[in-house]
Structure formats: structure tokens, C-alpha cells
Design a protein around this motif. Structure first.
Motif, PDB file in Angstrom:
ATOM      1  N   PHE A  14       0.832  -1.204   0.000  1.00 42.20           N
ATOM      2  CA  PHE A  14       0.000   0.000   0.000  1.00 42.20           C
ATOM      3  C   PHE A  14       0.865   1.253   0.000  1.00 42.20           C
ATOM      4  O   PHE A  14       0.643   2.182  -0.778  1.00 42.20           O
ATOM      5  CB  PHE A  14      -0.925  -0.011   1.212  1.00 42.20           C
ATOM      6  N   ASP A  15       1.878   1.289   0.855  1.00 41.41           N
ATOM      7  CA  ASP A  15       2.757   2.457   0.929  1.00 41.41           C
ATOM      8  C   ASP A  15       3.536   2.668  -0.367  1.00 41.41           C
ATOM      9  O   ASP A  15       3.756   3.810  -0.790  1.00 41.41           O
ATOM     10  CB  ASP A  15       3.727   2.320   2.107  1.00 41.41           C
ATOM     11  N   ARG A  16       3.938   1.580  -1.003  1.00 38.85           N
ATOM     12  CA  ARG A  16       4.624   1.704  -2.305  1.00 38.85           C
ATOM     13  C   ARG A  16       3.693   2.331  -3.338  1.00 38.85           C
ATOM     14  O   ARG A  16       4.106   3.165  -4.145  1.00 38.85           O
ATOM     15  CB  ARG A  16       5.104   0.332  -2.789  1.00 38.85           C
ATOM     16  N   GLY A  17       2.422   1.902  -3.310  1.00 37.17           N
ATOM     17  CA  GLY A  17       1.450   2.468  -4.244  1.00 37.17           C
ATOM     18  C   GLY A  17       1.248   3.954  -4.028  1.00 37.17           C
ATOM     19  O   GLY A  17       1.220   4.738  -4.981  1.00 37.17           O
ATOM     20  N   MET A  18       1.119   4.369  -2.768  1.00 41.06           N
ATOM     21  CA  MET A  18       0.930   5.793  -2.474  1.00 41.06           C
ATOM     22  C   MET A  18       2.178   6.604  -2.827  1.00 41.06           C
ATOM     23  O   MET A  18       2.086   7.765  -3.229  1.00 41.06           O
ATOM     24  CB  MET A  18       0.580   5.986  -1.002  1.00 41.06           C
ATOM     25  N   ALA A  19       3.344   5.988  -2.688  1.00 43.20           N
ATOM     26  CA  ALA A  19       4.587   6.684  -3.027  1.00 43.20           C
ATOM     27  C   ALA A  19       4.651   7.006  -4.517  1.00 43.20           C
ATOM     28  O   ALA A  19       5.377   7.909  -4.936  1.00 43.20           O
ATOM     29  CB  ALA A  19       5.791   5.839  -2.624  1.00 43.20           C
ATOM     30  N   ARG A  20       3.862   6.290  -5.321  1.00 45.06           N
ATOM     31  CA  ARG A  20       3.849   6.526  -6.769  1.00 45.06           C
ATOM     32  C   ARG A  20       2.827   7.594  -7.162  1.00 45.06           C
ATOM     33  O   ARG A  20       2.646   7.866  -8.348  1.00 45.06           O
ATOM     34  CB  ARG A  20       3.563   5.221  -7.520  1.00 45.06           C
ATOM     35  N   ARG A  21       2.152   8.163  -6.182  1.00 46.64           N
ATOM     36  CA  ARG A  21       1.252   9.291  -6.433  1.00 46.64           C
ATOM     37  C   ARG A  21       2.002  10.567  -6.030  1.00 46.64           C
ATOM     38  O   ARG A  21       1.967  10.985  -4.872  1.00 46.64           O
ATOM     39  CB  ARG A  21      -0.032   9.136  -5.620  1.00 46.64           C
TER      40      ARG A  21
END
Length: 449
Positions: A14-21
Motif C-alpha cells: 500500500f505504501d509503495r502504491g501511495m509513493a507513486r502518487r
């Protein structure tokens, strides 16, 4: 919308996904982190546990009261009755706390954008978009091409001044053959998608409830970008602004909203998938964040017409369906012999609900640049969770569907593209071959003398 359970089970992903925003604000980066969410969820779970334990103890104590009375142990019975009374007093507060924390978790989750797919390119804004493919070539002109509003106004068939008197800025009055050309484009797109591409035509409501806007993620983040209709009864009763939300309807910004929500709160059978829907509707957008952009012409209007494509699929089919939808949108532009390119939007330019988006940008010779005419997105189960839209797979287990949406295409921008690409030196506009059957024999739009 995210499932807090999935975040709890795989916080790193989840944190990796948000880091890509890349465009999250500092406070959003904090609130949209697994650390913050799981801490809040832990409070929620603790509150639920406290309420359930109190409930269980109340039930057990009530039973023990009967046993004490049966044993004629009046002192114990009295003590147990006092305990039950105290629990009945404290339980509502425990239940309210659990509900309050659950609402807080849901409220944060509702503002979190979808996670980009791995293949989506990194980038902060439109400059990070990557060209996917290109079709056709720019036309050569022996004269300086004009922009659509110059052509339309010179023909006497596109009037922004009178529209402003009626409704203000970002509206237009189309007349005569230009009005018919716009209607022809919408009919042509709709016929192509229903007769050749297998989409089912739908004529949906243009006014929808808040929960429908929430389902496709227009709410809560984009509330200021919408137009809202409020009944006269509300005004007659002098309702407070805080009461308006329960007495209003959203004017659809795209037919994606009602079409996708047709499957809300339902369980489809796997045999019904893929479900492919299309509609030609007016669309309404407040363009709250577009001050100073495209103030001339029809590029960015408060009211416009669009043919929308929506697909509801099984998860394993959504990536394939995304490519198919893109090809369907491209097909109508090819029939119009328009030069365009397809770009994959980067992480900083893609939409809130999207996992991956392709934009089709058509060449406008009057502007001397490519402009978006269609956007095709795959959303995974992000919208389905907000709508509680599921299907029953072969294992008989209800599973969230995947949703996709795309413009097939924006009629107003297609009108702009046709006018600018098919313009003649004398200011007339040749009708494309694909549209002639819809134009009543008219082959060229000229100024009526």
C-alpha cells in the motif's frame, strides 16, 4: 476505495502504491500512510472489542441474575442487577465510539486515490506522459489554418456572446449546419459503438444522488467540480446549507457516473460479463480549477456532449478490456480520418480513480497542437468497492467486479477537430465522408448569405 483489511495484511505494498502518487500534499502523505491508517483502525477495533465485551458481559450477567434468584442468593442477584444496569448505561457510549471511529476510517479511505499499475510511467505532470502510438499524418494547408471559434464565428453559426448573455462564460450557442454537424457526430459515434463494437445503448438519468457520485469517486474529493441541482421545495422551506446534501442531485459530469452505477449493490452472474454500455448525454462540469485556461472557444465548457463507454468485467479480463476500449475509441477517429496520438498518462497526471489511463489526443491545426479528445481508464475494483458491485465467480464466491470507462469520444472536441482539419481557405468546412449520411446530403458547411 481501499479495504482496510488488505492494507493491514500488506502495508508495504500500500505504501509503495501511495509513493507513486507524486502530487499528494504533505498532510495527505501522512494520512494516506499505512502507519496512520492502521493506528486509527486499531482504535476502531479496540472500541468494537470493548463494546462486544460489554455486550457479552451484560448477557452473561443477566443470565447469572436468574441463576442467583433461583438459588435465592439475593445479595448476588442484586449485585449482578446493578452490574447489568451500569453496563446498559455505558454500552451506548461504547457503541457510539466504535461507530465514530469506523466513520473516521471510512472517511480517510474515501479520499485516497487508486494505486497505479506497475507499468504506469513515473512523472509529476503531463510532461511525464509517454506516447503509446500514433495514427495518420498532419494535413498540409496552403494557408494559415484558423481555430474553430474563428471559423464558427465567421460562418455565423457559433455564438459565444449570446451564450454569455444566457448563461455566462464557458457556454456556446451552435446554429444551423454546425449544430447539425455536432448532432451528426454524436449519432455517428453511438451507431458505431452499438452496431460494430457490441456496446448496449443506454439513456440514463442526468441527475443523480450523492451516493452515486461517491460510487464513481466524484465525491468527496471533487465536490467543487460538480454542478448541483436543488429542488424548489428545499428553497421554499429555507433549508440550511448543511441540509442541502440530503436534498440535491448531481448533474452528471460524464455518463460514466450513471452507467457504472447501474451495477451498484448487486451481484452479477459471471455469464453477464463483460457488460459493455454506452450513452450519448449532455455533461456538466464546474471546471473549478480551470480559471484562465482555454477561455476562448469550446475546448473547456461547462456544458458539453459526450459519448461514454463503460465496461464491467471480471478481474482477469480488465487489462484486455482496456486495450479493446481504447481501440473502439480510436476506431471512430480513424473513420473521420483524423490525425491523433495515444499517450499513457504518468503517475502525476492520471485520474483519482484510475489504475492506468490512455489519453487520445487529436491534432488541431488551428491551435498547432494535440488536444485530448478521449480518456480511457481501467479502475480495477476501486469503484466496485464504493458501489458494492460484485459478481459470482465459478467458485460461487461473490467477488468485486472491475470497472472501466472511456470517452468514445467527446463530441464537442470532435466538432472542433473536424472543423479545424476539414477547413478550406474560404472558411468553409468539408463534411467528412463518414458523416455525410447524417447530414441530409450536405457536403460542405458555408456561410449562409
Amino acid at each position: 476505495m481501499y479495504d482496510i483489511k488488505s492494507i493491514r495484511e500488506n502495508p508495504e505494498a500500500f505504501d509503495r502504491g501511495m509513493a507513486r502518487r507524486p502530487n499528494l500534499k504533505p498532510d495527505e502523505k501522512e494520512r494516506f500512510s499505512s502507519k496512520f491508517l492502521l493506528a486509527l483502525d486499531e482504535k476502531r477495533r479496540a472500541a468494537i472489542t470493548a463494546f462486544e465485551q460489554a455486550q457479552a458481559r451484560r448477557n452473561a450477567a443477566s443470565k447469572e441474575v436468574g441463576e442467583a434468584k433461583k438459588a435465592k442468593d439475593e445479595a448476588r442477584a442484586a449485585a449482578l442487577m446493578a452490574e447489568v444496569a451500569e453496563l446498559k448505561t455505558t454500552m451506548p457510549a461504547l457503541e457510539d465510539e466504535a461507530k465514530k471511529l469506523a466513520a473516521e476510517v471510512d472517511a480517510v479511505l474515501a479520499w485516497i486515490p487508486n494505486t497505479p499499475l506497475d507499468e504506469v510511467p513515473e512523472g509529476a505532470d503531463e510532461h511525464g506522459n509517454v506516447e503509446y502510438r500514433r495514427h495518420g499524418e498532419k494535413r498540409d494547408y496552403a494557408f494559415a489554418p484558423k481555430q474553430h471559434f474563428e471559423l464558427g464565428e465567421a460562418l455565423g453559426q457559433m455564438d459565444f456572446e449570446r451564450a454569455a448573455k444566457l448563461s455566462g462564460a464557458r457556454f456556446v450557442v451552435l446554429q444551423k449546419s454546425v449544430a447539425r454537424l455536432e448532432r451528426a457526430l454524436g449519432q455517428f459515434f453511438l451507431d458505431t459503438h452499438t452496431q460494430e463494437h457490441g456496446y448496449t445503448e443506454v439513456n440514463p438519468p442526468l441527475l443523480v444522488r450523492d451516493e452515486v457520485m461517491f460510487g464513481t469517486a466524484q465525491l468527496p474529493k471533487f465536490e467543487d467540480d460538480q454542478f448541483w441541482a436543488v429542488s424548489g421545495e428545499v428553497f421554499a422551506n429555507n433549508a440550511a446549507a448543511s441540509d442541502m446534501k440530503g436534498n440535491r442531485w448531481g448533474m452528471i459530469p460524464t455518463a460514466e457516473v450513471p452507467l457504472t452505477n447501474l451495477v451498484r449493490e448487486s451481484i452479477l452472474s459471471e455469464d453477464e460479463l463483460p457488460l459493455r454500455l454506452t450513452a450519448l448525454t449532455p455533461c456538466f462540469r464546474a471546471e473549478a480549477g480551470a480559471a484562465g485556461r482555454d477561455t476562448r472557444g469550446m475546448i473547456r465548457q461547462h456544458q458539453f456532449t459526450k459519448v461514454e463507454l463503460v465496461s464491467i468485467t471480471a478481474p482477469e479480463k480488465s487489462r484486455e478490456e482496456h486495450e479493446r476500449m481504447l481501440a473502439c475509441a480510436e476506431a471512430v477517429l480513424k473513420k473521420l480520418d483524423l490525425h491523433y496520438r495515444v499517450v499513457t498518462l504518468c503517475t502525476g497526471d492520471m485520474g483519482f480513480a484510475s489504475q492506468k489511463t490512455y489519453d487520445i489526443e487529436v491534432w488541431l491545426p488551428g491551435q498547432g497542437m494535440f488536444r485530448e479528445i478521449s480518456s480511457c481508464s481501467v479502475c480495477g475494483d476501486f469503484q466496485a468497492r464504493r458501489m458494492n458491485a460484485r459478481y459470482r465467480a465459478k467458485d460461487n464466491k461473490p467477488t468485486f467486479v472491475h470497472t472501466l470507462n472511456g470517452s468514445g469520444v467527446a463530441v464537442g472536441r470532435a466538432l472542433i477537430a473536424v472543423m479545424e482539419n476539414y477547413q478550406q481557405e474560404d472558411g468553409s468546412i468539408v463534411v467528412p465522408d463518414a458523416l455525410k449520411p447524417y447530414m441530409g446530403g450536405l457536403t460542405k458547411i458555408e456561410k449562409v448569405k
